[in-house]
Design a protein around this motif. Structure first.
Motif, mmCIF file in Angstrom:
data_model
loop_
_atom_site.group_PDB
_atom_site.id
_atom_site.type_symbol
_atom_site.label_atom_id
_atom_site.label_comp_id
_atom_site.label_asym_id
_atom_site.label_seq_id
_atom_site.Cartn_x
_atom_site.Cartn_y
_atom_site.Cartn_z
ATOM 1 N N THR A 105 -3.177 14.690 -9.476
ATOM 2 C CA THR A 105 -3.134 14.446 -8.052
ATOM 3 C C THR A 105 -2.121 13.387 -7.685
ATOM 4 O OG1 THR A 105 -4.872 12.832 -8.314
ATOM 5 C CG2 THR A 105 -5.553 15.067 -7.850
ATOM 6 N N SER A 106 -1.937 13.186 -6.372
ATOM 7 C CA SER A 106 -0.996 12.235 -5.809
ATOM 8 C C SER A 106 0.432 12.586 -6.215
ATOM 9 C CB SER A 106 -1.342 10.808 -6.254
ATOM 10 O OG SER A 106 -2.671 10.502 -5.924
ATOM 11 N N TRP A 107 0.866 13.747 -5.804
ATOM 12 C CA TRP A 107 2.228 14.204 -6.074
ATOM 13 C C TRP A 107 3.131 13.757 -4.938
ATOM 14 C CZ3 TRP A 107 3.461 16.276 -10.664
ATOM 15 C CH2 TRP A 107 2.412 16.779 -11.452
ATOM 16 N N LEU A 108 4.283 13.195 -5.293
ATOM 17 C CA LEU A 108 5.181 12.617 -4.300
ATOM 18 C C LEU A 108 6.624 13.027 -4.571
ATOM 19 C CD1 LEU A 108 3.743 8.988 -4.478
ATOM 20 C CD2 LEU A 108 3.185 10.679 -2.739
ATOM 21 N N LYS A 109 7.436 13.052 -3.503
ATOM 22 C CA LYS A 109 8.869 13.226 -3.660
ATOM 23 C C LYS A 109 9.558 12.669 -2.419
ATOM 24 C CE LYS A 109 9.621 17.886 -1.737
ATOM 25 N NZ LYS A 109 10.209 19.213 -2.028
ATOM 26 N N PHE A 110 10.875 12.609 -2.463
ATOM 27 C CA PHE A 110 11.655 12.158 -1.320
ATOM 28 C C PHE A 110 12.262 13.358 -0.587
ATOM 29 C CE2 PHE A 110 11.908 8.099 -3.708
ATOM 30 C CZ PHE A 110 11.467 7.240 -2.702
ATOM 31 N N SER A 111 12.494 13.172 0.701
ATOM 32 C CA SER A 111 13.198 14.192 1.463
ATOM 33 C C SER A 111 14.649 14.290 1.016
ATOM 34 C CB SER A 111 13.142 13.873 2.963
ATOM 35 O OG SER A 111 13.754 12.601 3.219
ATOM 36 N N LYS A 112 15.182 13.151 0.506
ATOM 37 C CA LYS A 112 16.538 13.124 -0.041
ATOM 38 C C LYS A 112 16.665 11.938 -0.980
ATOM 39 C CE LYS A 112 18.413 10.358 3.795
ATOM 40 N NZ LYS A 112 19.462 10.251 4.819
ATOM 41 N N GLY A 113 17.502 12.100 -1.993
ATOM 42 C CA GLY A 113 17.795 10.995 -2.881
ATOM 43 C C GLY A 113 16.720 10.694 -3.900
ATOM 44 N N THR A 114 16.817 9.523 -4.522
ATOM 45 C CA THR A 114 15.916 9.063 -5.582
ATOM 46 C C THR A 114 15.537 7.612 -5.323
ATOM 47 O OG1 THR A 114 16.965 10.514 -7.206
ATOM 48 C CG2 THR A 114 15.678 8.690 -8.077
ATOM 49 N N GLY A 115 14.331 7.229 -5.708
ATOM 50 C CA GLY A 115 13.918 5.838 -5.524
ATOM 51 C C GLY A 115 12.533 5.576 -6.068
ATOM 52 N N ASP A 116 12.060 4.353 -5.886
ATOM 53 C CA ASP A 116 10.731 3.950 -6.324
ATOM 54 C C ASP A 116 9.725 4.140 -5.190
ATOM 55 O OD1 ASP A 116 11.753 3.028 -8.799
ATOM 56 O OD2 ASP A 116 12.332 1.130 -7.862
ATOM 57 N N ILE A 117 8.509 4.531 -5.561
ATOM 58 C CA ILE A 117 7.406 4.627 -4.602
ATOM 59 C C ILE A 117 6.209 3.876 -5.169
ATOM 60 C CG2 ILE A 117 5.813 6.134 -3.353
ATOM 61 C CD1 ILE A 117 7.873 8.351 -3.522
ATOM 62 N N THR A 118 5.604 3.040 -4.355
ATOM 63 C CA THR A 118 4.414 2.298 -4.759
ATOM 64 C C THR A 118 3.241 2.698 -3.878
ATOM 65 O OG1 THR A 118 5.745 0.398 -5.440
ATOM 66 C CG2 THR A 118 3.395 0.009 -5.086
ATOM 67 N N ALA A 119 2.094 2.987 -4.502
ATOM 68 C CA ALA A 119 0.863 3.238 -3.765
ATOM 69 C C ALA A 119 0.125 1.911 -3.595
ATOM 70 C CB ALA A 119 -0.020 4.232 -4.516
ATOM 71 N N VAL A 120 -0.382 1.679 -2.401
ATOM 72 C CA VAL A 120 -1.104 0.442 -2.102
ATOM 73 C C VAL A 120 -2.472 0.792 -1.541
ATOM 74 C CG1 VAL A 120 -1.108 -1.711 -0.771
ATOM 75 C CG2 VAL A 120 1.058 -0.769 -1.609
ATOM 76 N N ILE A 121 -3.508 0.162 -2.088
ATOM 77 C CA ILE A 121 -4.864 0.333 -1.579
ATOM 78 C C ILE A 121 -5.313 -0.993 -0.972
ATOM 79 C CG2 ILE A 121 -7.284 0.723 -2.196
ATOM 80 C CD1 ILE A 121 -6.344 2.702 -4.302
ATOM 81 N N VAL A 122 -5.768 -0.939 0.266
ATOM 82 C CA VAL A 122 -6.302 -2.112 0.953
ATOM 83 C C VAL A 122 -7.820 -1.998 0.946
ATOM 84 C CG1 VAL A 122 -6.255 -3.521 3.040
ATOM 85 C CG2 VAL A 122 -4.264 -2.101 2.443
ATOM 86 N N THR A 123 -8.488 -2.926 0.296
ATOM 87 C CA THR A 123 -9.941 -2.893 0.187
ATOM 88 C C THR A 123 -10.577 -3.501 1.436
ATOM 89 O OG1 THR A 123 -9.760 -4.921 -1.148
ATOM 90 C CG2 THR A 123 -10.016 -2.848 -2.324
ATOM 91 N N PRO A 124 -11.886 -3.281 1.650
ATOM 92 C CA PRO A 124 -12.525 -3.745 2.891
ATOM 93 C C PRO A 124 -12.424 -5.245 3.148
ATOM 94 C CG PRO A 124 -13.910 -2.129 1.796
ATOM 95 C CD PRO A 124 -12.790 -2.432 0.859
ATOM 96 N N ASP A 125 -12.205 -6.039 2.114
ATOM 97 C CA ASP A 125 -12.064 -7.479 2.311
ATOM 98 C C ASP A 125 -10.638 -7.879 2.674
ATOM 99 O OD1 ASP A 125 -10.959 -6.873 -0.118
ATOM 100 O OD2 ASP A 125 -12.141 -8.296 -1.295
ATOM 101 N N GLY A 126 -9.780 -6.878 2.913
ATOM 102 C CA GLY A 126 -8.422 -7.149 3.351
ATOM 103 C C GLY A 126 -7.423 -7.410 2.241
ATOM 104 N N LYS A 127 -7.828 -7.236 0.980
ATOM 105 C CA LYS A 127 -6.931 -7.489 -0.141
ATOM 106 C C LYS A 127 -6.049 -6.259 -0.408
ATOM 107 C CE LYS A 127 -9.896 -10.886 -2.413
ATOM 108 N NZ LYS A 127 -10.657 -11.236 -3.641
ATOM 109 N N PHE A 128 -4.758 -6.516 -0.619
ATOM 110 C CA PHE A 128 -3.802 -5.453 -0.917
ATOM 111 C C PHE A 128 -3.624 -5.369 -2.432
ATOM 112 C CE2 PHE A 128 -3.186 -6.070 3.457
ATOM 113 C CZ PHE A 128 -2.349 -5.110 3.994
ATOM 114 N N THR A 129 -3.804 -4.175 -3.004
ATOM 115 C CA THR A 129 -3.641 -3.964 -4.434
ATOM 116 C C THR A 129 -2.606 -2.885 -4.682
ATOM 117 O OG1 THR A 129 -5.948 -4.550 -4.883
ATOM 118 C CG2 THR A 129 -4.777 -3.342 -6.602
ATOM 119 N N ASN A 130 -1.581 -3.218 -5.459
ATOM 120 C CA ASN A 130 -0.627 -2.193 -5.883
ATOM 121 C C ASN A 130 -1.338 -1.275 -6.864
ATOM 122 O OD1 ASN A 130 1.696 -3.086 -4.443
ATOM 123 N ND2 ASN A 130 1.913 -4.760 -5.905
#
Length: 512
Positions: free
Chosen positions: A66-91
């Motif tokens: 799951t979580s398949w990703l691509k760009f509309s054009k070009g190449t690059g890095d993608i990071t998924a971020v989850i924000v938990t209910p306490d407001g903390k951002f986790t890569n």
């Protein structure tokens, strides 16, 4: 509801780039199917999710990943971020993606509280992020732990060519087994208490600095290797070269291409020939995703050429790439698993390198607070290379949960089918250890040392009064290794005693 199948997390070969993404299992987990597919750019769009307290959330699936990703054009890095209910951002994970095909992102995060959270993707690329088949599956801590693979062994007992049912067994661990070792320093040569403490526990070792180019001479390394051999300890060769500019000797940094190439060849010949046949692994080039000293000076194939030359001089050891932050820091984009695999494949594809013995190692696992779902997802991705994975520099920073975090990391490593060994980076120094000490200066265990001892004992523990079943089979979760097995049965005149190898394989047959 979380699935009870351990196959949810992994199995099969992970393709880094495919034409059409697979569909998510279980309707996308806590993300409904209508939200998990986007034919429009998803950058900046947050998917709202309901998160539970004390749950791990995995961006992963079985062979329908799951979580398949691509760009509309070009190449690059993608990071998924989850924000938990306490407001903390986790890569939660990161990949290199491109426009021509879909790339799988695996990883996850942990929620310690209940409530609404968000999942979103970010990139510095100008191309729009396209996403399909996103799935975020939640597991309670108990469910997550239950999904760790067991290190099972199977012993079949036969008599006269037929199974011997209901035979009484005595199973005694003899030696080796799943590699759990530690780094050591030259101080072990002059302190008997250090030697006794270390050799009583560990059958695998890495010299902290004594084999490195920056160390003058081999006297200490020679003596440490001799000590290890006396105690039947296997040693990893660490390391042939280090790609970090800041760890080069001054005179090396000043060399031009021709002079540097000659110096590299001379050192490689010196250290590898000296210890050929005496080490089980070579860490060939340290940290050549973060750094590129040799590539900048000698060309993009410098690492591949070094691998080739090391193998010529010492063909038996496994040759490892070494990196940090590959499984512990999703926010560090230099060594993400997809880049690691791409670098490994570049080395493997270099002329003459196809048949070499490769390994994935190090991960400089100096954890502060481990992201266990990201660790598992990264190991799943790396396992696609189908080469041994070793966690070779494991430690956890001091803090109120240091003991808990260390045990969690070690269990996660031990429970992953791709991981073939764990090395602690807890070499003792009289003036203090690098990050984590297992013992005090009187060689009395600290709490993290007790964790290591407890796991060693647990992983070697044999069930009480084991017996074969109706098919003459005894099966249990055991620390891999050599075992002395005694078989008693009313049909036997006397007990039969044999030593079986459950180190390199998980099944053995005894013939009475």
């Amino acid at each position: 509801m979380a699935t009870t199948s351990s196959s949810f997390f992994r199995r099969g070969v992970v393709s880094l780039c495919i034409k059409e993404p697979e569909k998510p299992l279980y309707g996308g987990g806590i993300i409904s199917s209508d939200k998990s597919k986007s034919s429009t750019p998803i950058k900046g769009c947050a998917l709202e999710v309901d998160l539970k307290k004390d749950h791990h959330y995995a961006l992963s699936g079985d062979q329908h990943l799951t979580s398949w990703l691509k760009f509309s054009k070009g190449t690059g890095d993608i990071t998924a971020v989850i924000v938990t209910p306490d407001g903390k951002f986790t890569n939660a994970g990161a990949i290199v993606a491109q426009s021509e095909c879909w790339t799988l992102l695996k990883g996850g995060a942990t929620s310690l509280c209940e409530g609404k959270g968000d999942l979103f993707f970010q990139t510095n690329s100008t191309g729009a992020i396209m996403a399909e088949s996103i799935a975020l599956q939640g597991f309670s801590f108990d469910e997550w732990n239950a999904h760790r693979d067991e290190k099972k062994v199977k012993i079949t007992v036969e008599s006269g060519g037929k199974p011997l049912p209901d035979a009484e067994l005595s199973v005694e661990w003899v030696a080796k087994g799943f590699p759990l070792g530690n780094a050591m320093t030259k101080e072990i040569l002059d302190i008997p208490e250090y030697e006794e403490w270390f050799t009583r526990r560990f059958k695998w070792a890495t010299m902290e600095n004594e084999m490195k180019w920056v160390t003058k001479g081999y006297e200490a390394a020679d003596r440490m290797l001799a000590l290890a051999q006396r105690h039947n300890i296997s040693v990893r060769g660490h390391s042939v070269f280090w790609d970090d500019q800041s760890h080069q000797m001054g005179w090396v940094s000043k060399l031009g291409e021709v002079e540097l190439r000659a110096a590299v060849a001379k050192h490689l010949e010196s250290v590898v020939s000296r210890y050929a046949g005496k080490v089980i692994h070579w860490d060939v080039v340290n940290e050549n995703l973060h750094f590129s000293f040799f590539e900048d000076k000698l060309g993009k194939d410098a690492s591949a050429e070094i691998f080739k030359e090391v193998a010529k001089l010492d063909s038996k050891p496994i040759l490892f790439m070494n990196e940090f932050n590959t499984i512990e820091q999703a926010g560090d984009l230099a060594p993400v698993p997809t880049k690691y695999l791409a670098k490994l494949r570049q080395i493997q594809s270099y002329p003459g390198n196809k048949g070499l013995k490769y390994g994935i190692a190090k991960f400089f696992i100096h954890f502060d607070k481990p992201n266990i779902p990201y660790m598992r997802g990264s190991l799943d991705t790396l396992a696609a290379a189908k080469v041994p994975i070793w966690l070779t520099e494991v430690d956890v920073a001091k803090g109120p949960k240091q003991v808990e975090y260390l045990e969690e990391v070690m269990r996660e490593g031990f429970g992953h089918p791709g991981v073939k060994g764990i090395m602690m980076w807890a070499a003792w120094h009289a003036k203090g250890c690098y990050v984590m000490c297992l013992t005090d200066n009187n060689f009395k265990n600290l709490p993290v040392g007790d964790v290591v001892d407890r796991l060693l004992e647990e992983w070697r523990k044999v069930p009480e009064k084991p017996r074969t079943d109706g098919k003459g089979v005894f099966e249990a979760e055991l620390f891999h290794g050599e075992y002395r097995v005694t078989v008693k049965h009313e049909s036997l005149k006397e007990p039969i005693v044999q030593t079986v190898d459950l180190d390199s394989k998980s099944e053995a047959k005894l013939t009475c």
